[in-house]
Write an enzyme that holds these catalytic residues in place. Structure first.
Site, short mmCIF file in Angstrom:
data_model
loop_
_atom_site.label_atom_id
_atom_site.label_comp_id
_atom_site.label_asym_id
_atom_site.label_seq_id
_atom_site.Cartn_x
_atom_site.Cartn_y
_atom_site.Cartn_z
N PRO A 102 114.33 39.04 12.65
CG PRO A 102 112.96 36.66 11.99
CD PRO A 102 114.12 37.83 11.53
CB CYS A 103 112.53 40.79 17.55
SG CYS A 103 110.89 40.81 17.30
CD GLN A 104 110.57 36.18 17.49
OE1 GLN A 104 111.46 36.07 16.67
NE2 GLN A 104 109.52 36.10 15.98
CG PHE A 106 117.70 40.32 18.65
CD1 PHE A 106 118.94 39.91 18.99
CD2 PHE A 106 117.69 40.57 17.38
CE1 PHE A 106 120.37 39.76 17.57
CE2 PHE A 106 118.59 40.74 16.31
CZ PHE A 106 119.36 40.16 16.17
#
Length: 500
Positions: A102-104, A106
């Site tokens: 999950p990129c949130q 970053f």
């Protein structure tokens, strides 16, 4: 000493078997779909969202309940996954691992949200989502794949002064892999969307000594903002290069203006049946309530079809039927007139200015009809509430954006699951935000791909996905490495050496 698990996998591929894929943080299956198209076998997936897990299972495992179960990668051990799905011994089960943690945490927008929640400028460092690359690597250690692919936002390369992909590469190198990562924009790979992401590829040293990334197939002169964002992401890379430190980042393959132009928004969605929001609102067809995705809508035979649309309709294994069942939009009665008056490229400040003009027109119209609506009156405030959006135009000015017809769309994000203002249809006659199927088309999901859940859940799944055509480009170059003559010869050598 030769590694028996690697030997067996190489021998299997040497006999022509399809590489088996495990997709971690799979979502509904954007990466899986691209690898499936390239001839990989989608063996298993791990996804914690139950609706996304159900979508993945429906599209790749005929809805098999074993595959449809939501799984938390931090709680399910590799051995438990292999046992649950009947994959046999863990080290023999798969050949390739793919996935994007999950990129949130970053992404810079994600960081600001965390700061608001915790009132701590460094809160994003402590978000557990930022540590999910660790269980990804645990799965690599256990399954011992021949190759792997990791995807994330560019900001993962500059995360509070840490370069996460570089750290991942250093760990993988110690485990016997070669590794490289880069930044690729989906618009250069046949996707009608300007979506920039970090991709990391690794191979076992036994089968490769260099990493290749796919060559672009289309061309676009990206807006200036993409260059600025890329420079921020590359800040730590630039510093390493100045000091000649070891760095596994490689510059992306170059595109040139001789390539075909990038697929545009109109190329992608221009054939779909019109949804004229103001007309539907006026006749009472469009109403408040949950939007289901099961009502079939026939294609309009009179609308021209682009080469891109033909690909979306004819995708092997995901062919379109008589029509589509997810061409549904949000109920936004206050905003349809605003959408109609906006120009392509307009953002929220322009939208709000136009809404204020509509409000003033409403006040003047009431006066012409003999009703003098005074400022501060309940009637005045009610008319303003029904006409002007309440959002602060000085914050997040790009919260709204009307798409351009003849360029790829801006990045499709999971926030579509909450609202769709970031992608207002370019056609002012339709005066609306994009539908679920239009979002899917802009992500390069074929028309035969089915999303479980209701409208908001489908939007979120689409926004979270890697564009399948971007995944396909990466899968092709990875498959070439896995199946080239040198790899096959090496497999034969290992088998002969083990039995001689």
């Amino acid at each position: 000493m030769a590694d028996s698990a690697i030997e067996q996998k190489l021998a299997r591929l040497g006999m022509g078997a399809a590489p088996r894929v495990l997709d971690l943080f799979s979502g509904c299956g954007g990466l899986s779909l691209g690898f499936h198209k390239a001839g990989f076998e989608i063996t298993a997936a791990v996804e914690s969202n139950p609706v996304a897990a159900a979508s993945h299972a429906r599209n790749f495992h005929a809805g098999d309940s074993r595959h449809a179960q939501a799984l938390d990668i931090t709680q399910v051990k590799p051995s438990q996954l292999a046992s649950r799905l009947g994959l046999g011994r863990v080290t023999d089960a798969v050949d390739v691992i793919i996935g994007g943690p999950p990129c949130q945490a970053f992404a810079r927008v994600g960081r600001s949200k965390l700061r608001e929640i915790d009132d701590d400028p460094e809160a994003f460092r402590h978000d557990p989502r930022a540590k999910l690359f660790a269980p990804y690597l645990d799965y690599v250690r256990a399954f011992r794949p021949l190759a792997l692919l990791m995807e994330n936002v560019p900001d993962a390369m500059n995360f509070g002064g840490k370069n996460i992909p570089q750290e991942v590469c250093e760990i993988l190198i110690n485990q016997g892999y070669i590794c490289a990562y880069t930044l690729l924009n989906a618009a250069f790979y046949g996707v009608p969307q300007m979506r920039e992401r970090m991709f990391l590829i690794a191979f076992r040293r036994e089968i490769a000594n260099e990493i290749a990334f796919p060559a672009p197939v289309s061309w676009i002169d990206l807006p200036a903002g993409y260059t600025g964002s890329r420079n921020v992401a590359l800040k730590l890379i630039t510093a390493k290069r100045r000091t000649d430190e070891v760095c596994n980042y490689v510059d992306p393959p170059e595109a040139d203006g001789l390539l075909p132009s990038a697929v545009t928004a109109h190329d992608a969605i221009g054939d779909l049946p019109e949804i004229r929001a103001l007309d539907l609102l006026g006749c009472g067809v469009l109403k408040r309530g949950a939007r289901r995705l099961d009502e079939l809508l026939a294609y309009d035979p009179g609308r021209p079809v682009s080469a891109y649309v033909r690909e979306m309709k004819e995708w092997s294994g995901f062919e379109a039927g008589a029509g589509i069942s997810d061409h549904v939009i949000r109920y936004l009665p206050r905003d349809y007139k605003i959408f109609a008056g906006m120009k392509p490229g307009d953002q929220y400040p322009q939208a709000r200015a136009y809404a204020l003009a509509l409000f003033e027109d409403g006040v003047a119209e009431a006066k012409r009809r003999g009703r003098n609506i005074r400022a501060g009156s309940a009637e005045y405030d009610d008319l303003r509430r029904k006409t002007v959006p309440p959002y602060d135009h000085t914050k997040f000015p790009n919260k709204w954006r009307k798409m351009w017809r003849d360029t790829p769309a801006r990045t499709i994000m999971a926030h579509l699951g909450k609202d769709s203002y970031s992608h207002i249809h370019y056609d002012s006659d339709q005066a609306r935000t994009i539908s679920v199927r239009e979002a899917a088309r802009l992500q390069s999901f074929p028309d035969g791909f089915v999303f479980e859940g209701a409208m908001n859940q489908a939007f979120q799944q689409i926004g979270n996905a890697v564009p399948p055509l971007m995944a396909f480009a990466l899968a092709k170059v990875m498959k070439n490495t896995l199946s080239d003559a040198r790899s096959v010869r090496r497999a034969n050598e290992l088998v002969l050496g083990a039995t001689g």
